[in-house]
Design an enzyme around this catalytic site. Structure first.
Site, mmCIF file in Angstrom:
data_model
loop_
_atom_site.group_PDB
_atom_site.id
_atom_site.type_symbol
_atom_site.label_atom_id
_atom_site.label_comp_id
_atom_site.label_asym_id
_atom_site.label_seq_id
_atom_site.Cartn_x
_atom_site.Cartn_y
_atom_site.Cartn_z
ATOM 1 C CG HIS A 141 -1.744 1.013 1.522
ATOM 2 N ND1 HIS A 141 -1.398 2.378 2.118
ATOM 3 C CD2 HIS A 141 -3.263 1.027 1.060
ATOM 4 C CE1 HIS A 141 -2.655 2.961 1.997
ATOM 5 N NE2 HIS A 141 -3.807 2.156 1.610
ATOM 6 C CG ASP A 218 0.751 -2.422 5.987
ATOM 7 O OD1 ASP A 218 -0.346 -2.402 6.820
ATOM 8 O OD2 ASP A 218 0.581 -1.819 4.988
ATOM 9 C CD GLN A 221 -6.794 -4.457 4.202
ATOM 10 O OE1 GLN A 221 -7.992 -4.993 4.669
ATOM 11 N NE2 GLN A 221 -6.973 -3.150 3.678
ATOM 12 C CE LYS A 244 -7.088 -0.191 6.453
ATOM 13 N NZ LYS A 244 -7.869 0.257 5.283
ATOM 14 C CB CYS A 382 -3.799 3.290 -1.493
ATOM 15 S SG CYS A 382 -5.098 4.763 -0.997
HETATM 16 N N1 7TS Z 1 -1.808 -0.733 4.774
HETATM 17 C C1 7TS Z 1 -2.524 -1.491 4.132
HETATM 18 C C2 7TS Z 1 -2.051 -3.055 3.703
HETATM 19 C C3 7TS Z 1 -3.927 -0.925 4.038
HETATM 20 O O1 7TS Z 1 -4.611 -1.897 3.198
HETATM 21 C C4 7TS Z 1 -3.931 0.189 4.300
HETATM 22 C C5 7TS Z 1 -5.341 0.766 3.970
HETATM 23 C C6 7TS Z 1 -3.267 0.971 4.915
HETATM 24 C C7 7TS Z 1 -1.904 0.676 5.200
HETATM 25 C C8 7TS Z 1 -3.351 2.447 5.338
HETATM 26 O O2 7TS Z 1 -4.143 2.333 6.670
HETATM 27 P P1 7TS Z 1 -4.820 3.536 7.295
HETATM 28 O O3 7TS Z 1 -5.847 3.237 8.268
HETATM 29 O O4 7TS Z 1 -3.557 4.526 8.050
HETATM 30 O O5 7TS Z 1 -5.448 4.424 6.248
HETATM 31 N N2 7TS Z 1 -6.071 0.361 3.096
HETATM 32 C C9 7TS Z 1 -7.032 0.804 2.431
HETATM 33 C C10 7TS Z 1 -7.928 0.074 1.270
HETATM 34 O O6 7TS Z 1 -7.559 -0.993 0.937
HETATM 35 N N3 7TS Z 1 -9.050 0.934 0.873
HETATM 36 O O7 7TS Z 1 -9.127 2.173 1.620
HETATM 37 C C11 7TS Z 1 -8.100 2.052 2.676
#
Ligand code: 7TS
Length: 424
Positions: A141, A218, A221, A244, A382
């Site tokens: 990501h 990371d 997910q 999430k 992203c």
């Molecule tokens: N890493 C992964 C693998 C992600 O899926 C996401 C967000 C992030 C980092 C960033 O997370 P945040 O909570 O700091 O924003 N992924 C997604 C997505 O798949 N669709 O919207 C956000």
């Protein structure tokens, strides 16, 4: 790695046989799932972007605001103490959830993105010299790409990328080859948000450590879907987001081994992160407060605990088992849609069905599905380098949670047949 590898050898968490979830009962816990969209029942399949919240989380925030709210870590008055205790209890809950050894290893952040930026700025940047390398994978990501590019620009270090196969599987022999004496840090995703691939992170961590290299995972997910134990994994850092995993938005976690956190300088200055401040010299607090400058997301931190309790109450193994069943069913249904190509066909996947159709752009797919009450995400998720790798501008992505049903998968595919009628 070929698809002949037994799945259990790839999974970091061996899922034992478990009693199935009572999904209809679980759904009663999520008020928003009763809602209609354009007169049709909501079918929420955008869980990888953000999950929905159970009533216990909503009620925890309401109770805090109605009865217990005050700023934390700074009051002798009762409310401040009550709120502080709830916030700090949440840290204990997170420690338990990911199997960390010590509550001081749990840093509250805004989310995965901030957790990774913290490590980039406070751990990596002071150690990097020109010519040093940071290794990531081709399925990251943007949150696990751009912070490293920024520190590379600042220090003269270089970003290296371990490639993936056409199925979306990390090429482990290339990953191993890219661990060199110049590598200062590995940063890799546990579960890809764009492909669904579950990476063999235990092996990746072993390989990195065998070369003396620390590794950040990371887990944005993974934390909502898999049982994670950072001590068993032995990763140096693990990052994830509350929103999430049925928790509030704007709260996340950085797990870091205590020895690392103790050696790291602060990255933001302000209240709470200090010991003594004078104009001549300021001394810093110990971890985790050293990395938590200013008034934090109090309600987010507090309401993360009931979210974790809720997931643990269902059981991470039961969650994983049901989501795997939904994914398998959806993958089977996808085979009957002419011109549908799944992007990400690794044998070991979690909860994500990313696909393209010959006849329609992903945004058109998403728009028609919305008419049917079906919410999916379309775009690059992203993860633009993943789109480039598979030579597509975007994908349509259905991502499943434990509260989704087979009937909802059917609704998705009924919607896709409408797309075919319009564009096919
Ligand atoms: N890493 C992964 C693998 C992600 O899926 C996401 C967000 C992030 C980092 C960033 O997370 P945040 O909570 O700091 O924003 N992924 C997604 C997505 O798949 N669709 O919207 C956000």
């Amino acid at each position: 790695m070929s698809s002949a590898v037994p799945l259990d050898a790839l999974r970091d968490t061996h899922a034992p046989r478990v009693e199935p979830l009572d999904v209809e009962r679980v759904r009663q816990d999520f008020p928003i799932l009763q809602r209609k969209i354009r007169g049709k029942p909501l079918v929420y399949l955008d869980n990888a972007a953000s999950s929905q919240r159970p009533r216990v989380v909503i009620e925890a925030i309401r109770k805090l605001y109605e009865q217990d709210y005050a700023n934390i870590h700074r009051g002798v008055h009762t409310l401040s103490q009550v709120a502080t205790e709830a916030y700090e209890n949440s840290r204990d809950k997170v420690r338990q959830f990911i199997g960390a050894a010590d509550r001081r290893e749990i840093v509250f952040t805004r989310g995965t993105t901030e957790s990774i930026n913290l490590v980039a700025n406070s751990f990596a940047r002071p150690r990097l010299q020109p010519g040093d390398e940071i290794l990531i994978t081709a399925m990251e990501h943007h949150a696990n790409i751009v912070p490293w590019q920024l520190v590379c620009e600042q220090t003269g270090a270089r970003l290296r990328v371990a490639p993936i196969s056409d199925e979306g599987i990390l090429r482990m022999e290339e990953f191993a080859r890219l661990l060199t004496p110049r590598t200062r840090l590995v940063a890799a995703v546990h579960v890809s948000n764009a492909l669904g691939t579950i990476n063999p992170i235990r092996r990746m961590i072993e390989l990195a450590h065998a070369a003396g290299i620390p590794i950040l995972i990371d887990g944005a997910q993974a934390a909502p879907h898999l049982r994670v134990n950072v001590q068993q994994l032995d990763c140096d850092f693990y990052a994830f987001s509350g929103h999430k995993m049925c928790g509030p938005t704007g709260i996340g976690v950085l797990y870091g081994k205590l020895a690392h956190l103790e050696a790291m300088p602060p990255w933001q200055g302000g209240g709470d992160m200090i010991n003594v401040v004078t104009f001549e010299k300021t001394t810093y607090n110990d971890p985790p407060q050293r990395f938590e400058a200013g008034t934090p997301n109090i309600e987010g931190g507090i309401a993360l605990a009931p979210a974790i309790d809720y997931l643990l109450g269902l059981g991470m193994d039961r969650i994983a088992a049901w989501e795997n069943e939904l994914l398998a069913y959806a993958t089977q249904c996808a085979a009957d849609i002419p011109g549908l190509r799944i992007i990400g066909t690794a044998p070991c996947k979690a909860s994500v069905l990313s696909f393209v159709l010959d006849c329609a752009h992903p945004h058109d797919i998403g728009t028609i599905l919305d008419q049917e009450g079906v919410a999916i995400r379309t775009g690059h998720h992203c993860a633009q380098p993943v789109m480039q790798r598979f030579n597509v501008p975007a994908t349509a992505r259905a991502s499943f949670s434990f509260y989704n049903t087979r009937e909802e998968v059917d609704a998705l595919f009924r919607g896709l047949r409408k797309v075919l009628e319009v564009f096919g």
